[in-house]
Scaffold this motif. Structure first.
Motif, PDB file in Angstrom:
ATOM      1  N   GLY A  60       0.877  -1.046   0.129  1.00 19.58           N
ATOM      2  CA  GLY A  60       0.078  -0.204   0.102  1.00 19.58           C
ATOM      3  C   GLY A  60       0.935   1.220  -0.102  1.00 19.58           C
ATOM      4  N   CYS A  61       0.336   2.083   0.574  1.00 19.32           N
ATOM      5  CA  CYS A  61       0.987   3.554   0.528  1.00 19.32           C
ATOM      6  C   CYS A  61       0.829   4.179   2.082  1.00 19.32           C
ATOM      7  CB  CYS A  61       0.317   4.425  -0.338  1.00 19.32           C
ATOM      8  SG  CYS A  61       0.921   6.259  -0.394  1.00 19.32           S
ATOM      9  N   GLY A  62       1.983   4.676   2.322  1.00 12.91           N
ATOM     10  CA  GLY A  62       2.005   5.483   3.725  1.00 12.91           C
ATOM     11  C   GLY A  62       1.639   4.555   4.898  1.00 12.91           C
ATOM     12  N   ILE A  63       2.705   3.370   5.193  1.00 14.12           N
ATOM     13  CA  ILE A  63       2.731   2.506   6.213  1.00 14.12           C
ATOM     14  C   ILE A  63       3.891   2.474   6.786  1.00 14.12           C
ATOM     15  CG2 ILE A  63       2.511   0.048   6.758  1.00 14.12           C
ATOM     16  CD1 ILE A  63       0.595  -0.080   4.150  1.00 14.12           C
ATOM     17  N   ARG A  64       4.070   2.543   8.359  1.00 16.12           N
ATOM     18  CA  ARG A  64       5.154   2.663   9.028  1.00 16.12           C
ATOM     19  C   ARG A  64       5.640   1.344   9.803  1.00 16.12           C
ATOM     20  NH1 ARG A  64       6.041   4.282  14.149  1.00 16.12           N
ATOM     21  NH2 ARG A  64       3.981   5.198  14.155  1.00 16.12           N
ATOM     22  N   ILE A  65       6.583   0.820   9.583  1.00 10.42           N
ATOM     23  CA  ILE A  65       7.029  -0.529  10.334  1.00 10.42           C
ATOM     24  C   ILE A  65       8.376   0.011  11.313  1.00 10.42           C
ATOM     25  CG2 ILE A  65       7.284  -2.698  10.396  1.00 10.42           C
ATOM     26  CD1 ILE A  65       4.713  -1.986   9.202  1.00 10.42           C
ATOM     27  N   SER A  66       8.166   0.196  12.521  1.00  8.81           N
ATOM     28  CA  SER A  66       9.279   0.774  13.326  1.00  8.81           C
ATOM     29  C   SER A  66       9.679   0.310  14.660  1.00  8.81           C
ATOM     30  CB  SER A  66       9.197   2.363  13.370  1.00  8.81           C
ATOM     31  OG  SER A  66       7.954   2.822  14.139  1.00  8.81           O
ATOM     32  N   GLY A 107       4.347  -1.322  -2.834  1.00  8.26           N
ATOM     33  CA  GLY A 107       3.760  -0.005  -2.611  1.00  8.26           C
ATOM     34  C   GLY A 107       4.689   1.190  -2.605  1.00  8.26           C
ATOM     35  N   ASN A 108       4.044   2.281  -2.250  1.00  5.93           N
ATOM     36  CA  ASN A 108       4.823   3.590  -2.250  1.00  5.93           C
ATOM     37  C   ASN A 108       4.851   4.159  -0.719  1.00  5.93           C
ATOM     38  OD1 ASN A 108       2.822   3.179  -4.620  1.00  5.93           O
ATOM     39  ND2 ASN A 108       4.561   4.116  -5.457  1.00  5.93           N
ATOM     40  N   ASP A 109       6.020   5.024  -0.751  1.00  8.86           N
ATOM     41  CA  ASP A 109       6.115   5.802   0.604  1.00  8.86           C
ATOM     42  C   ASP A 109       5.801   5.143   2.035  1.00  8.86           C
ATOM     43  OD1 ASP A 109       6.579   7.631  -1.530  1.00  8.86           O
ATOM     44  OD2 ASP A 109       4.643   8.725  -1.168  1.00  8.86           O
ATOM     45  N   ASN A 110       6.330   3.886   1.816  1.00  9.14           N
ATOM     46  CA  ASN A 110       6.276   3.272   3.117  1.00  9.14           C
ATOM     47  C   ASN A 110       7.728   3.327   3.922  1.00  9.14           C
ATOM     48  OD1 ASN A 110       3.703   2.058   2.637  1.00  9.14           O
ATOM     49  ND2 ASN A 110       4.605   0.893   1.261  1.00  9.14           N
ATOM     50  N   ILE A 111       7.651   3.350   5.310  1.00 12.23           N
ATOM     51  CA  ILE A 111       8.832   3.332   6.136  1.00 12.23           C
ATOM     52  C   ILE A 111       9.012   2.318   6.800  1.00 12.23           C
ATOM     53  CG2 ILE A 111       9.823   4.943   7.714  1.00 12.23           C
ATOM     54  CD1 ILE A 111       8.091   7.305   6.958  1.00 12.23           C
ATOM     55  N   LEU A 112      10.287   1.983   6.667  1.00 14.55           N
ATOM     56  CA  LEU A 112      10.776   0.764   7.563  1.00 14.55           C
ATOM     57  C   LEU A 112      11.847   1.315   8.202  1.00 14.55           C
ATOM     58  CD1 LEU A 112       8.920  -0.778   5.173  1.00 14.55           C
ATOM     59  CD2 LEU A 112      10.667  -2.859   5.767  1.00 14.55           C
ATOM     60  N   GLU A 113      11.807   1.415   9.755  1.00 13.42           N
ATOM     61  CA  GLU A 113      13.036   1.955  10.345  1.00 13.42           C
ATOM     62  C   GLU A 113      13.524   1.415  11.505  1.00 13.42           C
ATOM     63  OE1 GLU A 113      12.128   5.972  10.851  1.00 13.42           O
ATOM     64  OE2 GLU A 113      10.175   5.849  12.102  1.00 13.42           O
TER      65      GLU A 113
END
Length: 486
Positions: A432-438, A454-460
């Motif tokens: 998807g889009c705009g999902i954060r896994i941190s 997907g797009n613009d997802n953040i894994l940090e």
């Protein structure tokens, strides 16, 4: 676009303590309150002194309050104890709270309510079935216990290898092993003997469409006495595992014949496989077998375990999810435990701002949590472990217009997953889009930690270890093809 960061995991404990303090202050004493207890009764009023027994009854009470007092918070306090789940808890839009007045299902402070989809097995005795026992190695014949699962009220025996239908046996919370050979790993086949040869791939390996292949160990001659032989294996590619049913064991030609439908990619020479659901292979502690013709379960207990003193359970709940939150908003599950089902634990579909926090989810035949659509849903400070398939699936957002879902998974541990389906069952699948896994920890799996699209997802700031330990064509972080087309 993806953003991937990593760092040490030491912030997790501090963050969870903060979250617990925050939720305790936010949801502790305000608004309307109902109570649920394993010793309660659904004919009660739901007060602390006269609690309900079921979450369904508490949900119905919440609905009434929300209609009469839509601007007030409602908290359902659940006392510690074990609650047997017979039907899934379904929450819909009428069960929603609001930003200023959420609905919270919360463990009583210092207690842990456990919702289980298993049934306890008792009345174990040493087996005296000489016809069956003679199939086993002599040194284990006096160590096999048996119980009648029908006496425990279990009539749905499921299927040994169908995902979502498989019963699993647990002893004191530890997964036991459906009797198999070899006891660990795989054995290699000889030549494939199907009639239709496949075109050779780039490796120049010979294969056939039909599942007929040589076995090389005479031990497998014994399988002709078995009622329902299953095989697990990598039949052609070492990233394409599947469980299959055996139609025939031919001891003259020393071949195994797979029942149709055959594996999508066919079968190759020297493929690797193992057999399971085999009574005759109960030869080490922890192995078990369910005879579906008479409902008798045979078990070789772990060393030092008295079956009649241990807590031995068989998963029976086979609905897709224990909890389904459909088009809900501002509903929180806090401090609860879900365990031992043939399917999955929690579904959040559509709606907004639902949260699963400080929950323990373990020992499920499929996986833990699904988030599908909606906005702002999250998983925080949870422990997920021991899954037949993956850990979580998180989908949402509008990729075409780059509208973020704002879903998140944070400060959570997922471990010991993909125990049954061995490939492409990650700790977290993101699409998807705009999902954060941190700030999570993912470990102990034959599969990947992440699968991303997907797009613009953040894994940090996630920690990954001990994954992809068996197959190929996967990675700790798995991205493939053109991500914009998936």
């Amino acid at each position: 676009m993806y953003i991937l960061h990593s760092r040490n995991f030491y912030l997790r404990g501090v963050t969870i303590l903060f979250l617990l303090f925050f939720f305790s202050c936010t949801f502790g004493e305000k608004g309307n309150k109902f109570y649920v207890s394993a010793d309660g009764n659904d004919n009660n009023s739901g007060t602390k002194e006269a609690p309900f027994y079921s979450l369904e009854k508490a949900r119905d009470a919440v609905r009434i309050v929300r209609k009469e007092k839509p601007g007030e918070t409602v908290t359902v306090y659940i006392k510690g104890g074990t609650y047997s789940i017979e039907n899934p808890l379904i929450l819909t839009s009428e069960d929603s709270g609001s930003e200023d007045a959420p609905v919270v299902y919360k463990a009583v402070d210092g207690e842990e309510p456990v919702f289980t989809g298993s049934r306890e097995l008792k009345n174990w005795k040493l087996s005296d079935n000489s016809d069956k026992l003679e199939l086993l190695p002599e040194e284990v014949r006096k160590k096999i216990y048996v119980t009648d699962v029908k006496a425990a009220g279990i009539t749905d025996f499921g299927d040994p290898t169908e995902i979502g239908k498989r019963p699993e046996l647990f002893c004191n919370g530890e997964l036991q092993t459906l009797a198999r050979w070899p006891n660990e790993g795989f054995v290699n086949a000889g030549l494939v003997k199907g009639e239709t040869e496949l075109p050779k791939d780039y490796r120049k390996i010979r294969g056939t469409k039909e599942g007929v292949f040589e076995y090389l160990d005479n031990r497998q001659n014994r399988w002709t006495n078995e009622k329902d032989v299953r095989l697990g294996g990598y039949w052609y590619w070492d990233w394409g595992d599947e469980f299959q049913q055996v139609e025939k064991v031919d001891t003259r030609s020393k071949t195994l014949h797979i029942s149709e439908p055959f594996h999508t990619y066919g079968y190759r020479d020297s493929l690797r496989y193992f057999g399971l659901n085999l009574f005759c292979e109960i030869d080490q502690p922890g192995e078990w077998y369910l005879d579906r013709s008479d409902g008798l379960l045979y078990w070789f207990p772990p060393v030092g375990v008295d079956p009649n003193q241990a807590k031995v359970t068989l998963s029976v709940f086979n609905a897709p999810f224990m909890v389904e939150m459909k088009n809900c908003s501002h509903v929180t599950l806090l401090g609860l435990a879900f365990q031992e089902s043939r399917g999955s634990a929690v579904l959040i579909r559509d709606g907004e701002n639902c949260l699963i926090s400080d929950c323990r989810i373990e020992r499920f035949g499929e996986d833990g949590i699904h988030i599908e659509g909606g906005t702002g849903h999250g998983v925080s400070g949870c422990l997920l472990r021991t899954f037949g398939c993956g850990g979580m699936s998180v989908r949402g957002g509008d990729r075409k217009n780059l509208v973020p879902a704002n879903h998140f998974v944070e400060n959570t541990v997922v471990e010991n997953f993909s125990l049954f389906k061995r490939t492409y069952e990650p700790a977290v699948y993101v699409n998807g889009c705009g999902i954060r896994i941190s700030n999570n920890r993912f470990r102990y799996s034959s599969s990947s930690a992440f699968s991303l699209a997907g797009n613009d997802n953040i894994l940090e700031y996630n920690e990954i270890s001990h994954v992809v330990n068996e197959s190929d064509d996967q990675g700790g972080v798995d991205m493939y093809y053109n991500l914009s087309l998936i």
